[in-house]
Design a protein around this motif. Sequence first.
Motif, mmCIF file in Angstrom:
data_model
loop_
_atom_site.group_PDB
_atom_site.id
_atom_site.type_symbol
_atom_site.label_atom_id
_atom_site.label_comp_id
_atom_site.label_asym_id
_atom_site.label_seq_id
_atom_site.Cartn_x
_atom_site.Cartn_y
_atom_site.Cartn_z
ATOM 1 N N ILE A 1 12.026 4.735 4.781
ATOM 2 C CA ILE A 1 12.181 5.721 3.710
ATOM 3 C C ILE A 1 11.755 5.098 2.387
ATOM 4 O O ILE A 1 12.234 4.028 2.013
ATOM 5 C CB ILE A 1 13.642 6.208 3.615
ATOM 6 N N ILE A 2 10.850 5.758 1.684
ATOM 7 C CA ILE A 2 10.406 5.259 0.382
ATOM 8 C C ILE A 2 11.419 5.701 -0.668
ATOM 9 O O ILE A 2 11.582 6.893 -0.924
ATOM 10 C CB ILE A 2 9.006 5.785 0.031
ATOM 11 N N ALA B 1 12.798 5.843 -4.542
ATOM 12 C CA ALA B 1 12.208 5.878 -5.886
ATOM 13 C C ALA B 1 12.565 4.622 -6.670
ATOM 14 O O ALA B 1 13.672 4.085 -6.556
ATOM 15 C CB ALA B 1 12.690 7.115 -6.631
ATOM 16 N N HIS B 2 11.617 4.176 -7.478
ATOM 17 C CA HIS B 2 11.810 3.006 -8.332
ATOM 18 C C HIS B 2 11.711 3.434 -9.785
ATOM 19 O O HIS B 2 10.821 4.212 -10.140
ATOM 20 C CB HIS B 2 10.737 1.956 -8.039
ATOM 21 N N PRO B 3 12.571 2.971 -10.678
ATOM 22 C CA PRO B 3 13.730 2.112 -10.414
ATOM 23 C C PRO B 3 15.004 2.943 -10.248
ATOM 24 O O PRO B 3 15.372 3.700 -11.145
ATOM 25 C CB PRO B 3 13.810 1.259 -11.682
ATOM 26 N N THR B 4 15.671 2.802 -9.129
ATOM 27 C CA THR B 4 16.938 3.483 -8.883
ATOM 28 C C THR B 4 17.876 2.550 -8.131
ATOM 29 O O THR B 4 17.447 1.587 -7.490
ATOM 30 C CB THR B 4 16.753 4.757 -8.038
ATOM 31 N N LEU B 5 19.167 2.875 -8.178
ATOM 32 C CA LEU B 5 20.138 2.117 -7.398
ATOM 33 C C LEU B 5 19.898 2.286 -5.904
ATOM 34 O O LEU B 5 20.248 1.420 -5.105
ATOM 35 C CB LEU B 5 21.563 2.570 -7.748
ATOM 36 N N GLY B 6 19.288 3.413 -5.528
ATOM 37 C CA GLY B 6 19.034 3.674 -4.114
ATOM 38 C C GLY B 6 18.179 2.620 -3.445
ATOM 39 O O GLY B 6 18.248 2.436 -2.218
ATOM 40 N N ALA C 1 18.667 -0.398 -3.498
ATOM 41 C CA ALA C 1 19.565 -1.402 -2.920
ATOM 42 C C ALA C 1 19.978 -1.010 -1.506
ATOM 43 O O ALA C 1 20.214 -1.886 -0.662
ATOM 44 C CB ALA C 1 20.797 -1.579 -3.809
ATOM 45 N N THR C 2 20.063 0.290 -1.231
ATOM 46 C CA THR C 2 20.345 0.744 0.130
ATOM 47 C C THR C 2 19.200 0.356 1.053
ATOM 48 O O THR C 2 19.415 -0.142 2.169
ATOM 49 C CB THR C 2 20.534 2.272 0.159
ATOM 50 N N HIS C 3 17.992 0.591 0.591
ATOM 51 C CA HIS C 3 16.793 0.228 1.353
ATOM 52 C C HIS C 3 16.763 -1.270 1.621
ATOM 53 O O HIS C 3 16.557 -1.720 2.763
ATOM 54 C CB HIS C 3 15.566 0.661 0.548
ATOM 55 N N GLU C 4 17.026 -2.057 0.580
ATOM 56 C CA GLU C 4 16.965 -3.513 0.724
ATOM 57 C C GLU C 4 18.090 -4.044 1.625
ATOM 58 O O GLU C 4 17.890 -5.024 2.356
ATOM 59 C CB GLU C 4 17.051 -4.179 -0.646
#
Length: 462
Positions: free
Chosen positions: A437-438, A440-445, A447-450
């Motif tokens: 899932i891509i 959006a940058h910059p968002t806190l989301g 961190a979920t991806h990482e």
Amino acid sequence: MSAMLTPKVLVVGGGPGGYVAAIRAGQLGLDTVLVDGDRLGGTCLIRGCIPSKALIHVAGLYEEMAAAAEEKGRFGIHLGARPALDFAETVAWKESVVDRLSGGVSALLRKAKVKVVTGWATFSDAKTCIVESAHSTAAIRAEHVILATGSTAVELPFLPFGDKVITSTEALALGEVPKRLVVIGAGYIGLELGIAFAKLGSEVSIVEAQDRILPLYDAKLTDPVRNWLNRHGVTLHLGARALGLSGDALEIETRAGERMALPADKILVTVGRTPRIGGWGLEAMALAMDGGFVAVDDRCATSTNNVWAIGDLVGEPMLAHKASAQGEMVAEIIAGHRRRFDPVAIPAVCFTEPEIVSVGLDAADDNHVVGQFPLQANGRALSMDGGNDGGFVRTIAEAGGGRIVGIQAVGRHISEMAGEFATLIEMGATLQDVAGIIHAHPTLGEATHESALKALGRALHI
């Protein structure tokens, strides 16, 4: 007394469980009556979740402005004097938010053609009640009854509520910020309000019988909150119990047997909530109980046919969003739909400093893989000064197929991620799904991806 009302559905309680049940029943074309003795919205909207978050917001703004008034300023912002706080105006603004939302609930009920009867319902049998108010009395006999009476604050027998000893309800309606506030209980309610009043200038002390704050959460999640308390001069008395009032102070005793007196202008008791089972005729309804809660099955059906119970009345977790989901479900069942209450996970949020979110499994074993990503490596967190408080996002997944079974996080504004966390778990997402899932940058989301990438062994930014 007016004529007997005979609706298809009677909902008792106008909180987030009751009013949602009534709105959905009305949408489905069911003749519905809702009874409530207070302003519509229940504890959450009127005396709890919403007003406390309004106060927390104001407290955060005040703290930022106070910091900008110090010699070194804040982010290059310098104020010539400390901000002045008119707490009565703060409370008035908080009430305007409450009034707007309560009025919105009223409008939604009218739109759904729900009849609202104001007053306190007292049942004479499982389907019949009398509703009394200051101006009228009504009798109601319904085919279906949905009980959504909510919960009340637990009172300590040696510290009865009144004057100096208050609940969260009174704390949110004070005329001024108390100079010295003692909070009994280091759960989420006590810490949320204790932190808010500390930001507003109170000298705050917190008394907790257990050895750490927020004992339902693991230490990694709560350490950033405890660090904030320590940095901001909030005194913690852990492993201590309250004994009672001694003049203008609360007397406490530590586990080692040491006694001390904590001077207090107000003592906020937040040791839990208990279901509201008294005063409305439960004993006349022949309902089976589960301890202090009304017993229900996975459809929220009680032991009495066509009597349903939802929300705080039926057990933990005592959360508004759980009550709303149950209320919607019961209305649909009454309308003939096939439903049952079986969520994979229910998100829990603490609006502390920093905030905490927990969804699903919060402890891993050898059958799980864990990915934890620090917010100090997240650009959005750093850009709003939220990356240096020890915050992180942690993802727990099954070791085999990678299905995500738990996500926890602590950090500034991290509560806004609760929806994504719950969606990933409820939809059965895997680590590979999140990795693809891509965000959006910059968002806190991000961190979920990482954190998912970290669990897969291929994090990019740490």
